[in-house]
Scaffold this active site. Sequence first.
Site, PDB file in Angstrom:
ATOM      1  N   CYS A  79       0.825  -1.201   0.000  1.00  0.00           N
ATOM      2  CA  CYS A  79       0.000   0.000   0.000  1.00  0.00           C
ATOM      3  C   CYS A  79       0.871   1.267   0.000  1.00  0.00           C
ATOM      4  CB  CYS A  79      -0.980  -0.031   1.166  1.00  0.00           C
ATOM      5  SG  CYS A  79      -2.302   1.170   0.985  1.00  0.00           S
ATOM      6  N   HIS A 167      -3.896  -5.222   0.770  1.00  0.00           N
ATOM      7  CA  HIS A 167      -3.302  -5.653   2.042  1.00  0.00           C
ATOM      8  C   HIS A 167      -3.312  -7.174   2.151  1.00  0.00           C
ATOM      9  CE1 HIS A 167      -2.716  -1.808   4.088  1.00  0.00           C
ATOM     10  NE2 HIS A 167      -3.716  -1.403   3.341  1.00  0.00           N
ATOM     11  N   GLU A 169      -2.043  -8.959   4.375  1.00  0.00           N
ATOM     12  CA  GLU A 169      -1.998  -9.417   5.772  1.00  0.00           C
ATOM     13  C   GLU A 169      -3.375  -9.580   6.404  1.00  0.00           C
ATOM     14  OE1 GLU A 169      -1.032  -6.585   4.519  1.00  0.00           O
ATOM     15  OE2 GLU A 169      -1.447  -4.862   5.811  1.00  0.00           O
TER      16      GLU A 169
END
Length: 509
Positions: A79, A167, A169
């Site tokens: 990002c 993202h 994660e």
Amino acid sequence: MQEQILILDFGSQYTQLIARRVRELNVYCEIHPFNDPPPLTEDIKGVILSGSPCSVSEADAPDVDLSAYRGKVPVLGVCYGAQLMVHKNGGYVQPSTIREYGRARLHEVNDKLDLMKEITVNSQVWMSHGDTISQLPENFDIIASTPSVRVAAYKIQDEQTYGIQFHPEVTHSTEGKIVLRNFVVHICDCSQDWTPKTFIEETVDGLKAQLGEDKVVLGLSGGVDSSVAAMLIHQAIGKNLYCIFVDNGLLRKGEFQQVLDSYKHMGLNVKGVDARAAFYAALEGLTDPEDKRKAIGRTFIEVFDAEAHSIQDVKWLGQGTIYPDVIESVSVKGPSATIKSHHNVGGLPERMKMKVVEPLNTLFKDEVRLVGKTLGIDEAIIGRHPFPGPGLAIRILGDVTAAKVALIQEVDHIFIDGLKKAGLYNEIWQAGAILLPIQSVGVMGDERTYESVVALRAVSSVDGMTADWYHLPYEFMGDISNEIINRVKGVNRVVYDISSKPPATIEWE
Ligand code: XMP
């Protein structure tokens, strides 16, 4: 040598999550603030740049000189990290014209061999950004796109440097783990040998070298962290570890003896100290929650200090500090949003004039539990709900007396025991009973009563920072309420707390 991935933090709320995902791959990683990047050492196998609440076009946007890493080890920008590399290399990042928060789907995936290996077309990814990459520098290639974000992922030619706009994660990026695995395992070539077992071996070896024949004193609390820290140090130095477990008179019913027995059973050199009277005396007449906390913290330090100094030549203070307590939080938008409030015994190391040894200060809570399990620590300690340092004192609203402690201990015991019997204990993050400073009218037999009200609290949570009230079955609540009122003299009403955090907190004080 412990291989590791370096994570440079630009202040994203998800930075710790990146670290946890990397560690789930059995690869060690460390988070460092963007403005204090460590030099590239042999153990660093790759670098991940986190997201950020900032925009690269802001005048004082967080920046880092990547020349120490780029081209030498693989780099992955997530990002903001991805946008920063574009911005610094002649590309353009602009405010998005359409909303780019939440779910999106990758409709083109162009790099089937590398970062995007095994990522399926239509894979759901999670976007959260106000800016978008509008033009890439010449030597950057697009490797994935969504219908609205053309540059969802890129690779720099002739270098193992990548950027992704989504993202990986967060669990909403359904194949995010694969992207991280591709980066960490295949591109950075990490060997995935960081396990609880290797952590224990390396930590114990390290402690042996660090402590030698020195003595260490450590305060046990009955909780997971101090117990696991103690077991690690114990494995390294055996009887030179002196543990102290203080009964502050504010523990759960029967807990002091039970936990002390478990510790002895684990082979720890532990001394139980009955300091109940000192704590009750310090609390006498105090009603303000912060005053109560301070009195308890102060008394603990006094008691512990006196005990520790009765042992000859102690050089070290052992502590169960865990990673989230030591990660320097990056504050890129004013003061950090994380308010650290519960440092009960913060003054201890200064006062004791000892060196501090903290074997868990690189681990997250769930990793501490795994290490504890691998060390063979009793499930009763590993699976224990969190319990605040000031204990029942902050669950007795207003002033604390021995009689009130005895009453709330009984109520708490019935509640917790009921949760265990009903198979609910492990579903719940934390539970307990609160004694309210009011009385209410009731009727028992033919008599009017005017007695205490207790509240029950049970919450689900991941880290205690946010929490929701746990939806206990009505039948269970009814049975527990009956049992409490019938068995605990002085209580004639039970209520259940249905507030979430925020805006409420878990504890009532
Ligand atoms: P709150 O009430 O702030 O609690 O939502 C979040 C978590 O922290 C625990 N807590 C404390 N722990 N000393 C501690 O060691 C304290 O003074 C303290 N106050 C709250 C609380 O039990 C929950 O797990």
